[in-house]
Design a protein around this motif. Structure first.
Motif, PDB file in Angstrom:
ATOM      1  N   TYR A 101     -20.806 -22.570 118.865  1.00  0.00           N
ATOM      2  CA  TYR A 101     -20.826 -21.654 117.724  1.00  0.00           C
ATOM      3  C   TYR A 101     -22.257 -21.390 117.261  1.00  0.00           C
ATOM      4  O   TYR A 101     -22.652 -20.233 117.049  1.00  0.00           O
ATOM      5  CB  TYR A 101     -19.990 -22.234 116.569  1.00  0.00           C
ATOM      6  CG  TYR A 101     -20.119 -21.455 115.287  1.00  0.00           C
ATOM      7  CD1 TYR A 101     -19.420 -20.266 115.105  1.00  0.00           C
ATOM      8  CD2 TYR A 101     -20.948 -21.891 114.264  1.00  0.00           C
ATOM      9  CE1 TYR A 101     -19.551 -19.536 113.934  1.00  0.00           C
ATOM     10  CE2 TYR A 101     -21.083 -21.178 113.092  1.00  0.00           C
ATOM     11  CZ  TYR A 101     -20.380 -19.997 112.934  1.00  0.00           C
ATOM     12  OH  TYR A 101     -20.518 -19.270 111.788  1.00  0.00           O
ATOM     13  N   LEU A 102     -23.046 -22.456 117.126  1.00  0.00           N
ATOM     14  CA  LEU A 102     -24.434 -22.295 116.682  1.00  0.00           C
ATOM     15  C   LEU A 102     -25.251 -21.493 117.692  1.00  0.00           C
ATOM     16  O   LEU A 102     -26.097 -20.680 117.310  1.00  0.00           O
ATOM     17  CB  LEU A 102     -25.075 -23.660 116.440  1.00  0.00           C
ATOM     18  CG  LEU A 102     -24.544 -24.420 115.220  1.00  0.00           C
ATOM     19  CD1 LEU A 102     -25.063 -25.850 115.216  1.00  0.00           C
ATOM     20  CD2 LEU A 102     -24.913 -23.700 113.936  1.00  0.00           C
ATOM     21  N   SER A 103     -24.977 -21.703 118.954  1.00  0.00           N
ATOM     22  CA  SER A 103     -25.670 -20.953 120.000  1.00  0.00           C
ATOM     23  C   SER A 103     -25.355 -19.461 119.883  1.00  0.00           C
ATOM     24  O   SER A 103     -26.246 -18.620 120.003  1.00  0.00           O
ATOM     25  CB  SER A 103     -25.276 -21.484 121.369  1.00  0.00           C
ATOM     26  OG  SER A 103     -25.973 -20.801 122.374  1.00  0.00           O
ATOM     27  N   LEU A 104     -24.096 -19.141 119.629  1.00  0.00           N
ATOM     28  CA  LEU A 104     -23.702 -17.744 119.452  1.00  0.00           C
ATOM     29  C   LEU A 104     -24.335 -17.125 118.206  1.00  0.00           C
ATOM     30  O   LEU A 104     -24.535 -15.914 118.150  1.00  0.00           O
ATOM     31  CB  LEU A 104     -22.181 -17.624 119.367  1.00  0.00           C
ATOM     32  CG  LEU A 104     -21.419 -17.852 120.676  1.00  0.00           C
ATOM     33  CD1 LEU A 104     -19.921 -17.886 120.418  1.00  0.00           C
ATOM     34  CD2 LEU A 104     -21.763 -16.771 121.683  1.00  0.00           C
ATOM     35  N   GLN A 105     -24.652 -17.976 117.232  1.00  0.00           N
ATOM     36  CA  GLN A 105     -25.299 -17.495 116.014  1.00  0.00           C
ATOM     37  C   GLN A 105     -26.793 -17.247 116.211  1.00  0.00           C
ATOM     38  O   GLN A 105     -27.475 -16.774 115.316  1.00  0.00           O
ATOM     39  CB  GLN A 105     -25.083 -18.487 114.865  1.00  0.00           C
ATOM     40  CG  GLN A 105     -23.635 -18.681 114.485  1.00  0.00           C
ATOM     41  CD  GLN A 105     -22.974 -17.386 114.059  1.00  0.00           C
ATOM     42  OE1 GLN A 105     -23.517 -16.641 113.258  1.00  0.00           O
ATOM     43  NE2 GLN A 105     -21.810 -17.097 114.619  1.00  0.00           N
ATOM     44  N   GLN A 163     -33.208 -26.283 117.182  1.00  0.00           N
ATOM     45  CA  GLN A 163     -32.582 -26.041 115.890  1.00  0.00           C
ATOM     46  C   GLN A 163     -31.155 -26.593 115.864  1.00  0.00           C
ATOM     47  O   GLN A 163     -30.733 -27.208 114.880  1.00  0.00           O
ATOM     48  CB  GLN A 163     -32.563 -24.547 115.583  1.00  0.00           C
ATOM     49  CG  GLN A 163     -33.937 -23.961 115.350  1.00  0.00           C
ATOM     50  CD  GLN A 163     -33.925 -22.444 115.287  1.00  0.00           C
ATOM     51  OE1 GLN A 163     -33.153 -21.796 115.997  1.00  0.00           O
ATOM     52  NE2 GLN A 163     -34.789 -21.883 114.459  1.00  0.00           N
ATOM     53  N   ILE A 164     -30.428 -26.376 116.955  1.00  0.00           N
ATOM     54  CA  ILE A 164     -29.061 -26.890 117.037  1.00  0.00           C
ATOM     55  C   ILE A 164     -29.061 -28.411 116.927  1.00  0.00           C
ATOM     56  O   ILE A 164     -28.229 -28.991 116.228  1.00  0.00           O
ATOM     57  CB  ILE A 164     -28.381 -26.415 118.338  1.00  0.00           C
ATOM     58  CG1 ILE A 164     -28.120 -24.908 118.275  1.00  0.00           C
ATOM     59  CG2 ILE A 164     -27.075 -27.178 118.580  1.00  0.00           C
ATOM     60  CD1 ILE A 164     -27.644 -24.291 119.574  1.00  0.00           C
ATOM     61  N   GLY A 165     -30.000 -29.046 117.588  1.00  0.00           N
ATOM     62  CA  GLY A 165     -30.106 -30.502 117.500  1.00  0.00           C
ATOM     63  C   GLY A 165     -30.340 -30.980 116.073  1.00  0.00           C
ATOM     64  O   GLY A 165     -29.714 -31.931 115.613  1.00  0.00           O
ATOM     65  N   GLU A 166     -31.244 -30.305 115.369  1.00  0.00           N
ATOM     66  CA  GLU A 166     -31.520 -30.672 113.979  1.00  0.00           C
ATOM     67  C   GLU A 166     -30.272 -30.487 113.109  1.00  0.00           C
ATOM     68  O   GLU A 166     -29.919 -31.351 112.299  1.00  0.00           O
ATOM     69  CB  GLU A 166     -32.654 -29.814 113.410  1.00  0.00           C
ATOM     70  CG  GLU A 166     -34.020 -30.115 113.964  1.00  0.00           C
ATOM     71  CD  GLU A 166     -35.087 -29.193 113.388  1.00  0.00           C
ATOM     72  OE1 GLU A 166     -34.935 -28.721 112.235  1.00  0.00           O
ATOM     73  OE2 GLU A 166     -36.072 -28.928 114.093  1.00  0.00           O
ATOM     74  N   ILE A 167     -29.622 -29.338 113.285  1.00  0.00           N
ATOM     75  CA  ILE A 167     -28.447 -29.031 112.475  1.00  0.00           C
ATOM     76  C   ILE A 167     -27.327 -30.027 112.739  1.00  0.00           C
ATOM     77  O   ILE A 167     -26.717 -30.560 111.809  1.00  0.00           O
ATOM     78  CB  ILE A 167     -27.976 -27.584 112.752  1.00  0.00           C
ATOM     79  CG1 ILE A 167     -29.028 -26.578 112.253  1.00  0.00           C
ATOM     80  CG2 ILE A 167     -26.624 -27.317 112.090  1.00  0.00           C
ATOM     81  CD1 ILE A 167     -28.829 -25.161 112.751  1.00  0.00           C
TER      82      ILE A 167
END
Length: 142
Positions: free
Chosen positions: A28-32, A38-42
């Motif tokens: 989902y985050l990748s699609l955003q 950033q995904i790792g941090e989130i």
């Protein structure tokens, strides 16, 4: 919590159940439009309260650096043997923390699915990591 990611993490907590597979949230985050860092941090912030690290099996202690623990996005990707090899590289001093992170990132980017011991050894060899020093050739001061 990092104020930058607070709205994103709050949105994810509303959107996904606590037991949702990390891969779904990552997709989902990748699609955003978020990148891997950033995904790792989130994900680290999202799962910090709900999914504590499993024991110390995911931790790496650099000789002069901080404790390194697998992030949620890394837990399902590395086999125990592959992560253990990375821990051994970091603990022996064969790689510094920066090199360790580069090995992890290369593996996550270049290998689809589970990352095996053979995959990590191949990447380490490609970047010139000499794991021969791990077998006791290096003197240790206690």
């Amino acid at each position: 919590m990092n104020d930058r990611w607070t709205p994103v993490v709050d949105d994810l907590r509303e959107r996904f159940a606590a037991d949702t597979d990390v891969v779904e949230v990552e997709a989902y985050l990748s699609l955003q439009g978020y990148d891997r860092r950033q995904i790792g941090e989130i994900l680290s912030l999202l799962y910090s309260d709900t999914a504590p690290p499993r024991g110390s099996g995911g931790a790496v202690m650099s000789r002069n650096g901080p404790l390194r623990v697998q992030g949620p996005h890394e837990r399902g990707r590395f086999t125990a043997e592959a992560w253990g090899y990375l821990v051994k590289l970091g603990g022996s001093g064969a790689v510094n923390l920066n090199d360790f992170e580069q090995l992890v990132e290369r593996a996550l980017v270049h290998i689809d699915g589970r990352i095996s011991l053979a995959d990590i050894r191949g990447i380490a060899e490609d970047v010139g990591v000499d794991d021969g020093a791990m077998d006791g050739e290096r003197s240790q001061v206690h």
